[in-house]
Motif scaffolding. Structure first.
Motif, short mmCIF file in Angstrom:
data_model
loop_
_atom_site.label_atom_id
_atom_site.label_comp_id
_atom_site.label_asym_id
_atom_site.label_seq_id
_atom_site.Cartn_x
_atom_site.Cartn_y
_atom_site.Cartn_z
N LEU A 49 0.83 -1.21 0.00
CA LEU A 49 0.00 0.00 0.00
C LEU A 49 0.86 1.25 0.00
CD1 LEU A 49 -2.71 1.46 0.22
CD2 LEU A 49 -2.62 1.09 2.71
N ALA A 50 1.97 1.22 0.75
CA ALA A 50 2.89 2.36 0.75
C ALA A 50 3.45 2.60 -0.65
CB ALA A 50 4.04 2.11 1.74
N ALA A 53 0.74 4.20 -2.74
CA ALA A 53 0.54 5.60 -2.36
C ALA A 53 1.66 6.48 -2.90
CB ALA A 53 0.46 5.71 -0.83
N SER A 111 2.23 4.81 4.16
CA SER A 111 0.97 4.86 3.40
C SER A 111 0.15 6.09 3.76
CB SER A 111 0.14 3.60 3.68
OG SER A 111 0.84 2.44 3.32
#
Length: 292
Positions: A49-50, A53, A111
């Motif tokens: 997810l990071a 993002a 994130s």
């Protein structure tokens, strides 16, 4: 009704990716569950997810990177996170489980920061968080399929070593297996599968596809290989059923896939309980006949 579903290219792409992920996710998940590292998938999904993002932030901030596919940075971050997690496990030798919350916390922190820098949630980010039937492009399909084939081949080639490390790490080391090397390879494979699965299941739910079919298979399987086969079957049922339901009911595919996996798990638990009662009653009848 099903035939009309496949007249769209994006639907065909999604189902091909779903079929592929339905194989490799439970396959790797079987090793993860046996090694008691189920939460590792959650940690690496947060690292992915990071990466997503950061990619969305870069595409909005820098014009030349506007066409950057977030999937690539997701792969990169997940792979880097997996290697760092393995390093932390060696640093905290007597507290190896600490590596998981450390990586998860770092991934979640990055994130949140880059999501805020990218002006919060948008449609693209939501599709990565919860999965999307229409989000899989042809390039995504080929990338994910290629990675899945690579993971499958590596598992076949290293099955014996990974099997020994999963069930008896000490014996594997005594046998001459370089545990650290194979652990690193395994962690990278897990990271690649997690990053691949997020398009279908979503980042927040991807660990469920790696563990729930395995949890269900364990209830009825007799041996590790049978567990893998049954887990893959359950995974495919959940993925295909979830994608079809998500399309016609206008739901997030990740949620429907996970709920179907939970239902399969419940059914296997009921089946096992009924089977045990039947076996006990049959033995009771045989013992009654013998005593007479």
């Amino acid at each position: 009704m099903i035939a009309t579903l496949f007249q769209f290219d994006f639907i065909r792409n999604t189902f091909i990716v779903g079929l592929v992920i339905g194989i490799v996710a439970p396959l790797l998940g079987s090793f993860i569950v046996v090694r008691r590292l189920s939460l590792m998938a959650d940690a690496l999904s947060h690292v992915s997810l990071a990466g997503i993002a950061v990619s969305l932030f870069l595409s909005k901030t820098y014009g030349p990177l506007a066409g950057l596919n977030p999937l690539y940075l997701g792969f990169g971050f997940a792979t880097g996170g997996s290697l760092l997690m393995e390093k932390l496990r060696s640093v905290y030798r007597h507290f190896e489980e600490l590596a998981i919350p450390i990586i998860m916390s770092a991934g979640m922190g990055f994130s949140v920061i880059f999501i805020s820098l990218a002006n919060g949630f948008n449609t693209d980010l939501f599709s990565y968080l919860f999965g999307s039937v229409s989000a899989v492009s042809r390039s995504d399909m080929w990338t994910i399929t290629g990675i899945a084939i690579f993971v499958f081949i590596v598992i076949l080639l290293l099955y014996k070593e990974l099997f020994l490390l999963s069930f008896d790490e000490e014996y594997a080391k005594v046998s001459g297996i370089r545990a650290k090397v194979f652990d690193m390879i395994f962690m990278v494979l897990v990271a690649l599968v997690i990053a691949s699965s997020m398009r279908i299941v979503g980042i927040l739910l991807v660990s469920s596809l790696m563990t729930l079919p395995v949890a269900a298979a364990i209830r009825i399987a007799r041996g590790f290989k049978q567990t893998i086969i049954i887990a893959v079957i359950f995974g495919e049922i959940a993925v295909l059923g979830g994608l079809i339901s998500a399309y016609y009911l206008d739901l997030a595919p990740g949620g429907t896939i996970v709920i179907l996996s939970v239902l399969i798990l419940i059914l296997t638990m009921i089946y096992q309980k009924i089977r045990i009662k039947w076996i006990l009653s049959k033995r009771g009848e045989e013992n009654g006949i013998i005593s007479e």
